[in-house]
Motif scaffolding. Structure first.
Motif, PDB file in Angstrom:
ATOM      1  N   MET A  74       0.892  -1.282   0.211  1.00 53.45           N
ATOM      2  CA  MET A  74      -0.006  -0.014  -0.191  1.00 53.45           C
ATOM      3  C   MET A  74       0.764   1.366   0.036  1.00 53.45           C
ATOM      4  SD  MET A  74      -3.010   1.090   2.627  1.00 53.45           S
ATOM      5  CE  MET A  74      -4.047   2.418   2.277  1.00 53.45           C
ATOM      6  N   LYS A  75       0.348   2.256  -0.849  1.00 54.53           N
ATOM      7  CA  LYS A  75       1.258   3.355  -0.828  1.00 54.53           C
ATOM      8  C   LYS A  75       0.455   4.601  -0.355  1.00 54.53           C
ATOM      9  CE  LYS A  75       4.400   2.337  -4.730  1.00 54.53           C
ATOM     10  NZ  LYS A  75       4.771   2.832  -6.043  1.00 54.53           N
ATOM     11  N   VAL A  76       1.199   5.543   0.628  1.00 52.56           N
ATOM     12  CA  VAL A  76       0.227   6.459   1.131  1.00 52.56           C
ATOM     13  C   VAL A  76       1.011   7.702   0.996  1.00 52.56           C
ATOM     14  CG1 VAL A  76      -0.962   4.981   2.815  1.00 52.56           C
ATOM     15  CG2 VAL A  76       0.883   6.030   3.797  1.00 52.56           C
ATOM     16  N   VAL A  77       0.712   9.057   1.009  1.00 51.49           N
ATOM     17  CA  VAL A  77       0.932  10.172   1.270  1.00 51.49           C
ATOM     18  C   VAL A  77       0.558  10.746   2.463  1.00 51.49           C
ATOM     19  CG1 VAL A  77       1.161  12.365   0.204  1.00 51.49           C
ATOM     20  CG2 VAL A  77       1.576  10.528  -1.139  1.00 51.49           C
ATOM     21  N   ILE A  78       1.400  11.445   3.335  1.00 53.96           N
ATOM     22  CA  ILE A  78       0.998  11.987   4.360  1.00 53.96           C
ATOM     23  C   ILE A  78       1.255  13.624   4.418  1.00 53.96           C
ATOM     24  CG2 ILE A  78       1.015  12.120   6.886  1.00 53.96           C
ATOM     25  CD1 ILE A  78       2.371   9.516   6.908  1.00 53.96           C
ATOM     26  N   SER A  79       0.248  14.373   4.592  1.00 52.41           N
ATOM     27  CA  SER A  79       0.367  15.651   4.300  1.00 52.41           C
ATOM     28  C   SER A  79      -0.280  16.393   5.713  1.00 52.41           C
ATOM     29  CB  SER A  79      -1.015  16.142   3.110  1.00 52.41           C
ATOM     30  OG  SER A  79      -0.950  17.599   3.501  1.00 52.41           O
ATOM     31  N   GLY A  80       0.672  17.370   6.193  1.00 55.01           N
ATOM     32  CA  GLY A  80       0.146  17.698   7.406  1.00 55.01           C
ATOM     33  C   GLY A  80       1.321  18.968   7.676  1.00 55.01           C
ATOM     34  N   PHE A  81       1.370  19.725   8.916  1.00 51.64           N
ATOM     35  CA  PHE A  81       2.339  20.564   9.235  1.00 51.64           C
ATOM     36  C   PHE A  81       3.731  20.036   9.609  1.00 51.64           C
ATOM     37  CE2 PHE A  81       3.525  24.188  12.006  1.00 51.64           C
ATOM     38  CZ  PHE A  81       3.507  25.418  11.425  1.00 51.64           C
ATOM     39  N   TYR A  82       4.192  19.446   8.523  1.00 51.23           N
ATOM     40  CA  TYR A  82       5.917  18.905   9.077  1.00 51.23           C
ATOM     41  C   TYR A  82       6.732  19.350   8.540  1.00 51.23           C
ATOM     42  CZ  TYR A  82       2.077  15.364  10.043  1.00 51.23           C
ATOM     43  OH  TYR A  82       0.684  14.630  10.617  1.00 51.23           O
ATOM     44  N   GLY A  83       7.854  18.956   9.198  1.00 56.47           N
ATOM     45  CA  GLY A  83       9.005  19.931   8.588  1.00 56.47           C
ATOM     46  C   GLY A  83       9.413  21.321   9.072  1.00 56.47           C
ATOM     47  N   LEU A  84       8.598  21.781   9.975  1.00 55.76           N
ATOM     48  CA  LEU A  84       8.464  22.994  10.391  1.00 55.76           C
ATOM     49  C   LEU A  84       8.977  23.357  12.143  1.00 55.76           C
ATOM     50  CD1 LEU A  84       6.028  23.128   8.329  1.00 55.76           C
ATOM     51  CD2 LEU A  84       6.397  25.459   8.757  1.00 55.76           C
ATOM     52  N   GLY A  85       9.351  22.332  12.599  1.00 54.44           N
ATOM     53  CA  GLY A  85       9.820  22.099  13.947  1.00 54.44           C
ATOM     54  C   GLY A  85       8.914  22.390  15.113  1.00 54.44           C
ATOM     55  N   ASN A  86       7.715  22.086  14.959  1.00 55.73           N
ATOM     56  CA  ASN A  86       6.871  22.092  15.907  1.00 55.73           C
ATOM     57  C   ASN A  86       6.623  20.746  16.384  1.00 55.73           C
ATOM     58  OD1 ASN A  86       4.005  21.246  16.690  1.00 55.73           O
ATOM     59  ND2 ASN A  86       3.644  23.682  16.643  1.00 55.73           N
ATOM     60  N   THR A  87       6.933  20.557  17.679  1.00 59.01           N
ATOM     61  CA  THR A  87       7.058  19.443  18.532  1.00 59.01           C
ATOM     62  C   THR A  87       5.907  18.323  18.377  1.00 59.01           C
ATOM     63  OG1 THR A  87       8.693  20.245  19.828  1.00 59.01           O
ATOM     64  CG2 THR A  87       7.451  17.962  20.620  1.00 59.01           C
ATOM     65  N   GLY A  88       4.528  19.085  18.503  1.00 61.40           N
ATOM     66  CA  GLY A  88       3.402  18.287  18.727  1.00 61.40           C
ATOM     67  C   GLY A  88       3.283  17.739  17.099  1.00 61.40           C
ATOM     68  N   ASP A  89       3.247  18.542  16.279  1.00 61.68           N
ATOM     69  CA  ASP A  89       3.092  17.981  14.882  1.00 61.68           C
ATOM     70  C   ASP A  89       4.138  16.846  14.536  1.00 61.68           C
ATOM     71  OD1 ASP A  89       0.897  19.505  13.545  1.00 61.68           O
ATOM     72  OD2 ASP A  89       2.226  21.268  14.384  1.00 61.68           O
ATOM     73  N   GLU A  90       5.399  17.131  14.822  1.00 61.11           N
ATOM     74  CA  GLU A  90       6.332  16.027  14.672  1.00 61.11           C
ATOM     75  C   GLU A  90       6.117  14.849  15.338  1.00 61.11           C
ATOM     76  OE1 GLU A  90       8.701  16.242  12.200  1.00 61.11           O
ATOM     77  OE2 GLU A  90       7.796  18.081  11.675  1.00 61.11           O
ATOM     78  N   ALA A  91       5.460  14.778  16.533  1.00 60.91           N
ATOM     79  CA  ALA A  91       4.971  13.670  17.335  1.00 60.91           C
ATOM     80  C   ALA A  91       3.864  13.081  16.566  1.00 60.91           C
ATOM     81  CB  ALA A  91       4.623  14.003  18.616  1.00 60.91           C
ATOM     82  N   ILE A  92       2.844  13.927  16.113  1.00 60.76           N
ATOM     83  CA  ILE A  92       2.060  13.101  15.210  1.00 60.76           C
ATOM     84  C   ILE A  92       2.395  12.283  14.072  1.00 60.76           C
ATOM     85  CG2 ILE A  92       0.194  13.697  13.500  1.00 60.76           C
ATOM     86  CD1 ILE A  92      -0.544  16.127  15.430  1.00 60.76           C
ATOM     87  N   LEU A  93       3.402  13.046  13.188  1.00 63.31           N
ATOM     88  CA  LEU A  93       4.007  12.358  12.034  1.00 63.31           C
ATOM     89  C   LEU A  93       4.695  10.870  12.439  1.00 63.31           C
ATOM     90  CD1 LEU A  93       4.688  12.084   9.255  1.00 63.31           C
ATOM     91  CD2 LEU A  93       6.744  13.516   9.810  1.00 63.31           C
ATOM     92  N   GLU A  94       5.323  11.005  13.586  1.00 63.11           N
ATOM     93  CA  GLU A  94       6.142   9.883  14.290  1.00 63.11           C
ATOM     94  C   GLU A  94       5.249   8.823  14.739  1.00 63.11           C
ATOM     95  OE1 GLU A  94       9.480   8.593  17.807  1.00 63.11           O
ATOM     96  OE2 GLU A  94       9.272  10.778  16.900  1.00 63.11           O
ATOM     97  N   ALA A  95       4.265   9.056  15.248  1.00 65.39           N
ATOM     98  CA  ALA A  95       2.834   8.128  15.594  1.00 65.39           C
ATOM     99  C   ALA A  95       2.437   7.513  14.629  1.00 65.39           C
ATOM    100  CB  ALA A  95       2.182   8.821  16.707  1.00 65.39           C
ATOM    101  N   ILE A  96       2.028   8.433  13.361  1.00 69.67           N
ATOM    102  CA  ILE A  96       1.678   7.872  12.392  1.00 69.67           C
ATOM    103  C   ILE A  96       2.435   6.683  11.564  1.00 69.67           C
ATOM    104  CG2 ILE A  96       0.627   8.536  10.032  1.00 69.67           C
ATOM    105  CD1 ILE A  96      -0.418  10.954  11.197  1.00 69.67           C
ATOM    106  N   VAL A  97       3.540   7.002  11.326  1.00 67.52           N
ATOM    107  CA  VAL A  97       4.525   6.491  10.623  1.00 67.52           C
ATOM    108  C   VAL A  97       4.915   5.333  11.406  1.00 67.52           C
ATOM    109  CG1 VAL A  97       6.932   6.141   9.828  1.00 67.52           C
ATOM    110  CG2 VAL A  97       5.605   8.344   9.430  1.00 67.52           C
ATOM    111  N   ASP A  98       5.033   5.119  12.522  1.00 64.94           N
ATOM    112  CA  ASP A  98       5.386   4.054  13.553  1.00 64.94           C
ATOM    113  C   ASP A  98       4.255   3.205  13.676  1.00 64.94           C
ATOM    114  OD1 ASP A  98       7.875   4.740  14.095  1.00 64.94           O
ATOM    115  OD2 ASP A  98       7.481   5.339  16.212  1.00 64.94           O
TER     116      ASP A  98
END
Length: 368
Positions: free
Chosen positions: A1-25
């Motif tokens: 399965m191929k997915v693209v994730i779109s969000g407030f990523y790569g801007l240094g916000n800890t909450g959003d980076e935690a969201i991305l890490e949780a989704i990916v893991d």
């Protein structure tokens, strides 16, 4: 399965980076051979940190890369976080709200399915923002939101076509790894009564700095706490923390963590604290995850919703109603009853973790 994730990523916000890490893991745990591409403002950094493919998220560069990634994708995951709001100005097609909706629309044009994932909705107050939501958000295939307020808000905006399920913030499914880098960065003896403090700038509301400074000064004096400021969004929160400390009489009894620690490192640090006093939503989520009692200062409905779900709203305040004398009283109570409040928070966090994991289960059910 191929997915693209779109969000407030790569801007240094800890909450959003935690969201991305949780989704990916969690995607990797649950879906074999998943292929993940993330739209990021810092694509090289995001690729290195999360071992994913990346494309520059802004419209200024690599639009062909965005189209190519979406044409190859089975699913666009839009979120999580508070993406669909116009707190920050929305002018025609500029601003966060039109950006995320247009990415979702582009995904549909490219043949991918669209899931708004673990999102907090609103506020959307401009006439143009409401039109954009009604036109574009209704094109999603499926929606999960992190609280009932967000579901009701969506429906009030006229977004009723996609099925919408209430879950919880995906960060409640964060996979914590041991890391004491934050503790090691401070000259602590190990006997301190640590209290995590999370500040942030919030438009014209800067009178709270002096109120918080007064609260912390008295708690240092009467309760022997050691406040540690935890900057969840780099220099923005470092500056806000320094403003509070400049107004304190006992600033020498405080510490300020660096603004470049990872979400996992901040999470581990907050878990070592007696209590958290915070504005940032994810400082409070990290506290709940760690079973640390917390007092929130709610600048947004999403913070209030989280505090009600964690069981700590009765000790917390809306930003505009922040009463320093009452906060001192509440903080003393929380510190004195830490053990029993920790159990309350732990029970509520366990339920929210279960609901957070439903985001992944629902994704599998709907799109695999």
């Amino acid at each position: 399965m191929k997915v693209v994730i779109s969000g407030f990523y790569g801007l240094g916000n800890t909450g959003d980076e935690a969201i991305l890490e949780a989704i990916v893991d969690n995607l990797r745990n649950e879906i074999k051979d998943i292929d993940i591409t993330v739209f990021s403002l810092s694509p090289e950094q995001t690729a290195k940190e999360h071992r994913v493919k990346t494309v520059y998220r802004g419209w200024r560069h690599d639009n062909k890369g965005k189209v190519r990634a979406l044409r190859e994708a089975d699913l666009l995951i839009s979120g999580g976080g508070g993406l669909l709001q116009d707190t920050y100005p929305t002018k025609f097609l500029f601003g966060p709200l039109p950006y995320y909706l247009l990415i979702a629309f582009l995904a549909k044009l490219c043949g991918a399915k669209v899931m708004f994932f673990s999102q907090g909705i609103g506020p959307v107050t401009s006439a143009w923002g409401k039109i954009l939501m009604k036109v574009f958000a209704n094109r999603a295939d499926f929606v999960t939101v992190r609280d009932q307020y967000s579901k009701d808000y969506l429906h009030n905006l006229g977004v009723k076509r996609p099925e919408t399920v209430v879950t919880a913030d995906i960060v409640f499914a964060f996979q914590k790894k041991p890391d004491d880098s934050c503790l090691k960065s401070l000259p602590l003896t190990g006997t301190e009564k640590l209290v995590a403090v999370s500040t942030r700038p919030w438009f014209e509301h800067d009178d709270y700095y002096s109120k918080l400074a007064d609260v912390l000064d008295e708690l240092i004096e009467t309760e022997g706490i050691t406040p540690v400021f935890v900057p969840m969004e780099g220099h923005h929160d470092v500056n806000a923390s320094q403003r509070v400390m400049e107004l304190m009489k006992r600033a020498d009894d405080c510490y300020l963590l660096g603004g470049d620690f990872t979400p996992n490192q901040y999470l581990n640090f907050i878990g070592e604290c007696e209590m958290t006093i915070g504005l940032r939503l994810h400082s409070l989520i990290f506290s709940a995850l760690s079973h640390v009692p917390h007092i929130g200062i709610s600048y947004d409905k999403k913070v209030e919703s989280l505090l009600k779900r964690s069981g700590m709203w009765e000790y917390s305040f809306p930003l505009e109603a922040f009463d320093p004398e009452k906060m001192k009283e509440n903080a003393r109570y929380v510190l004195a009853h830490r053990s029993e409040l920790s159990q309350v928070v732990a029970g509520n966090a366990a339920q929210m973790r279960k609901e957070a994991l439903e985001n992944i289960e629902l994704l599998k059910k709907k799109f695999m």
